[in-house]
Design a protein around this motif. Structure first.
Motif, short mmCIF file in Angstrom:
data_model
loop_
_atom_site.label_atom_id
_atom_site.label_comp_id
_atom_site.label_asym_id
_atom_site.label_seq_id
_atom_site.Cartn_x
_atom_site.Cartn_y
_atom_site.Cartn_z
N ILE A 105 0.82 -1.22 0.00
CA ILE A 105 0.00 0.00 0.00
C ILE A 105 0.85 1.27 0.00
O ILE A 105 0.63 2.18 -0.79
N LEU A 106 1.86 1.33 0.86
CA LEU A 106 2.60 2.57 1.05
C LEU A 106 3.67 2.88 0.00
O LEU A 106 3.96 4.06 -0.22
N PRO A 107 4.32 1.90 -0.64
CA PRO A 107 5.40 2.26 -1.57
C PRO A 107 5.02 3.27 -2.64
O PRO A 107 5.76 4.23 -2.90
N GLU A 108 3.85 3.10 -3.25
CA GLU A 108 3.41 4.06 -4.28
C GLU A 108 3.20 5.44 -3.69
O GLU A 108 3.55 6.47 -4.29
N ILE A 109 2.62 5.47 -2.47
CA ILE A 109 2.38 6.76 -1.81
C ILE A 109 3.69 7.42 -1.43
O ILE A 109 3.87 8.64 -1.57
N ILE A 165 -9.64 -9.52 4.32
CA ILE A 165 -8.75 -10.68 4.30
C ILE A 165 -9.53 -11.83 3.68
O ILE A 165 -10.61 -12.20 4.16
N VAL A 166 -8.98 -12.36 2.60
CA VAL A 166 -9.70 -13.38 1.84
C VAL A 166 -8.95 -14.71 1.86
O VAL A 166 -7.73 -14.75 2.06
N LEU A 167 -9.68 -15.77 1.67
CA LEU A 167 -9.10 -17.10 1.59
C LEU A 167 -8.67 -17.35 0.15
O LEU A 167 -9.45 -17.17 -0.78
N VAL A 168 -7.40 -17.73 -0.04
CA VAL A 168 -6.89 -17.89 -1.40
C VAL A 168 -6.16 -19.21 -1.57
O VAL A 168 -5.68 -19.82 -0.61
N CYS A 169 -6.08 -19.64 -2.82
CA CYS A 169 -5.32 -20.83 -3.19
C CYS A 169 -4.76 -20.60 -4.58
O CYS A 169 -5.06 -19.60 -5.24
N ALA A 170 -3.94 -21.53 -5.05
CA ALA A 170 -3.41 -21.44 -6.40
C ALA A 170 -4.54 -21.54 -7.41
O ALA A 170 -5.52 -22.27 -7.20
N ARG A 247 -3.59 -8.45 -5.57
CA ARG A 247 -4.21 -7.84 -6.74
C ARG A 247 -3.54 -8.28 -8.04
O ARG A 247 -4.21 -8.61 -9.02
N HIS A 248 -2.21 -8.27 -8.07
CA HIS A 248 -1.49 -8.64 -9.29
C HIS A 248 -1.64 -10.13 -9.58
O HIS A 248 -1.77 -10.53 -10.74
N ALA A 252 -3.21 -11.86 -12.89
CA ALA A 252 -2.38 -12.77 -13.68
C ALA A 252 -2.88 -14.21 -13.62
O ALA A 252 -2.27 -15.10 -14.21
N ARG A 253 -3.97 -14.41 -12.89
CA ARG A 253 -4.58 -15.74 -12.73
C ARG A 253 -3.59 -16.76 -12.16
O ARG A 253 -3.52 -17.91 -12.59
N ARG A 254 -2.87 -16.31 -11.13
CA ARG A 254 -1.98 -17.22 -10.41
C ARG A 254 -2.62 -17.66 -9.09
O ARG A 254 -2.35 -18.74 -8.59
N LEU A 255 -3.46 -16.81 -8.52
CA LEU A 255 -4.20 -17.13 -7.30
C LEU A 255 -5.68 -16.85 -7.55
O LEU A 255 -6.04 -16.05 -8.41
N ARG A 256 -6.53 -17.49 -6.76
CA ARG A 256 -7.96 -17.21 -6.82
C ARG A 256 -8.53 -17.20 -5.40
O ARG A 256 -7.96 -17.78 -4.48
N ILE A 257 -9.65 -16.52 -5.25
CA ILE A 257 -10.30 -16.37 -3.95
C ILE A 257 -11.33 -17.46 -3.74
O ILE A 257 -12.11 -17.78 -4.65
#
Length: 295
Positions: A105-109, A165-170, A247-248, A252-257
């Motif tokens: 979050i902060l790097p861009e700011i 906070i979401v549950l994610v997997c490959a 988000r990225h 890129a369809r590497r992870l899904r919720i």
């Protein structure tokens, strides 16, 4: 304005680590030691005990540090207001952030802020929420951003940003798109370490919903979100992660919720400083960030 040696002493009193202070102040370690020795000679007192390479404030050093705190604060206020008069701020801000904020979050700011105020130097550190809170309490930081729950009465917690906070997997995982809470125990989990703001929020929200982390199949503990994501790519495991951190990977369809029936985990991210009026440079940065939050 104070002699530079007093600023070196002030920072070293807060963090008696010559290596870190030398890096922070863009000086060599010998220069740090030389300035303190010259200061002790000028004042005729010993400021630090030197024990096996470690520094510890003497009683005289403790007294001087306590007296310098309001002086340094006043000096910063004067320099800030002079900067306002000429619209050219110069100074240093010590900022900290817990992991999710510091990485996603902060790097861009920070980049936008330094473009707008190129003469303000930012010393930025990252750690888990408890470490960052302790640095605020020790006056090592002017301002910080955390992902935990308010816990210290001497710290002011300012709601900063809402996160989920979401549950994610490959993406390639065979795990169904929706799980019940009872089904969570059927899959291996990767978690952040205890002490991280993310872990604390997940633990409390799961318990509130009737599920304990102890009931889950915790396969591994990893200290970074990036490490967890790399693990997920190559496993059939699950992890709870901030939506800002993936988000990225979603694009890129590497992870899904994975949706969980009857359970949504949200949290408030906070900006924090010691109770009372914040440092003026910290206020400038905070106001700037509030106008440049991620969409």
């Amino acid at each position: 304005m104070l002699d530079h040696k007093y600023h070196i002493f002030y920072r070293l009193a807060q963090n008696p680590n010559t290596t870190q202070i030398a890096e922070e102040m863009h000086l060599s370690q010998p220069a740090i030691s030389k300035n303190i020795q010259e200061m002790e000679k000028e004042l005729g007192i010993t400021l630090f005990h030197r024990e096996k390479g470690r520094l510890r404030l003497t009683d005289n050093g403790t007294y001087l540090y306590a007296e310098l705190v309001p002086v340094i604060k006043k000096e910063r206020e004067i320099l800030f207001h002079l900067g306002q008069m000429r619209d050219n701020f110069k100074g240093t801000i010590h900022i900290g952030a817990s992991t999710t904020l510091s990485q996603y979050i902060l790097p861009e700011i920070l980049a936008r802020f330094t473009n707008r105020y190129p003469d303000i130097n930012i010393n930025f550190i990252s750690g888990n929420t408890r470490q960052i809170e302790q640095d605020i309490l020790n006056d090592s930081l002017h301002l910080a951003f955390i992902e935990g729950t308010p816990s210290q009465t001497t710290i002011r917690y300012i709601p900063y940003l809402q996160d989920e906070i979401v549950l994610v997997c490959a993406e390639k995982s065979k795990i169904p798109e929706t799980l019940t809470q009872e089904q969570l125990s059927d899959y291996p989990f990767i978690f952040r370490e205890k002490g991280s703001g993310t872990y604390d929020v997940i633990k409390k929200q799961l318990e509130k919903a009737g599920t304990s982390i102890s009931q889950l199949n915790v396969q591994l503990i990893l200290g970074t979100t990036e490490g967890i994501k790399q693990y997920l790519y190559n496993s059939n495991a699950l992890a709870f992660l901030s939506v800002y951190s993936i988000r990225h990977e979603l694009a890129a369809r590497r992870l899904r919720i994975i949706d969980i029936d009857g359970l949504t985990i949200t949290r408030t991210l906070y900006a924090i400083h010691r109770q009372g009026e914040p440092d003026p440079y910290a206020r400038l940065f905070l106001d700037f960030t509030l106008n440049h939050l991620p969409r």
